[in-house]
Scaffold this active site. Sequence first.
Site, short mmCIF file in Angstrom:
data_model
loop_
_atom_site.label_atom_id
_atom_site.label_comp_id
_atom_site.label_asym_id
_atom_site.label_seq_id
_atom_site.Cartn_x
_atom_site.Cartn_y
_atom_site.Cartn_z
N ASP A 67 0.79 -1.23 0.00
CA ASP A 67 0.00 0.00 0.00
C ASP A 67 0.83 1.29 0.00
OD1 ASP A 67 -1.68 -2.06 0.61
OD2 ASP A 67 -2.51 -1.16 2.42
N GLU A 239 -10.76 -1.44 3.76
CA GLU A 239 -9.42 -0.95 4.05
C GLU A 239 -9.19 0.40 3.38
OE1 GLU A 239 -6.70 -4.76 4.69
OE2 GLU A 239 -7.14 -4.46 2.56
#
Length: 504
Positions: A67, A239
């Site tokens: 990420d 998320e």
Amino acid sequence: MVVAVALAATISGCGKDDDNKQDYNPLIDDPQPEQPTTPTEPTAQSGYDELFRPQIHYTPAKNWVNDPNGMVYADGTYHLFYQYNPQGNVWGNMSWGHATSTDLIHWTEQSVALTRDELGDIFSGSAVIDKDNTAGFGSNAMVAIYTSASAAQQQSIAYSTDGGKSFTRYSGNPVIKNNDDNLRDPKVFWHEESKQWVMALAKGWKMGTEFYGSKDLKNWTHLSTFFVPLAGRPSLQWECPDLLQFDYKGGKKWVLIVSVNPGGPILGSGTMYFVGDFDGTRFTADDLDYPLWLDYGMDNYAGVTWSNTGDRKILIGWMNNWQYAGDVPCSPWRSAMTLPRELKLTEHNGKPLLTGTVVKEIDQIASSWQKAETSLNVEDAYQLRLTLSMDKDAVITLSNAADERFVIDVNASSRTLTAHRTSVTGRTSFNGTFSVPSIQAPLNTNGDQVTLDLFVDQSSVELITQEGTMSMTNLVFPQSIYNRLEVSGADYEAQVRQLSRIWK
């Protein structure tokens, strides 16, 4: 839209979960070193010319990356932090890697910014510039807000007064305590109307987004909870949220971006968004047909935007999918970022539509446009622009000398596009879920023609309508870059321009 439900083992884009845990997966279930580590300098020497190494997308010299985190713009520099394993090419030892750029295209890898401490791994988060010194760390301090992950997922902060070169952890961490592992990925922004910092937090397997408010980045108050049930997706992780305000039809609208896994538009990881309003306490979604997808491909996940860029909303995503992230055939690095994209909120068929086009800075590495023939006459990466008549179906085929082929169908009547990533595209056998016969997306355009931009690199194809109304990002692993073009069916015009490699 046909959605394949992933039954294979999956892992969190930002950490390990116990609730609703899937089958064993060594990426998250193998023990990882628990000792705190210290920031380290990037040490790998690389010509950035290995097989499958992207030439126009950011990758670290070596090791695992996922990420994007903590993206912030300050003093002419774009900071890109990201989930990083400084000790190997698999998920683990989660830290914040760091790269910087002055143009969003050329990147310099910096020292690892944050590594695990007594509170656990350093999971995803964001960063802000505290220009008014609300936290007391100094005017214009760069403040990172992140998830400290061990048995619980708690929120912590650290600050930098030297432009992101080094960080000091706040002695009062965690600033938001939590007793389970389903609260993570804080995205923080200053909400001028309510004169407070606002944090969006993902609830993981518990699904939904929590909102918190603070005057000083240290003391946080719970504001509200947002959740919309998604038909056909009863169990998935939420998320990496991001709440953004856009100009829309003479007024303002808010968009909440959320990454979900498993449960993407086709298989595995995907990023959806909600359109609505935010009053400083609560986000309320408009009555639309959710989920709405930011990208219809297999490989654009955990995307969030840079802070401190004014009205310009610039997003970058992790170019991979948790279905096969640990198996993609990349070494000594694993995974890349998408090209940065500028987001806008427009309208299509009377409804709001979030669009994204590759940032204009891409022109800096582009040669002049040339007419595209069957042989594209390109090296490394390139941009292909196709304008298709929509009175007939079309088949677009990219190929190379090994007859590896990436095929795209455009259906004129349904105004949809379907890509085919199968064994003929290149390597697929490294994971049984990588081959996907049909990856479909709506074009979200009207009119008698459509223009497609294809950004083709050594191991990816990012396909975007010229106005950004549809994007589809897919990894591919051919022996060499696709450098031949065939189009059948509809009338078309084709242009191509070379994109210079970003590595010096």
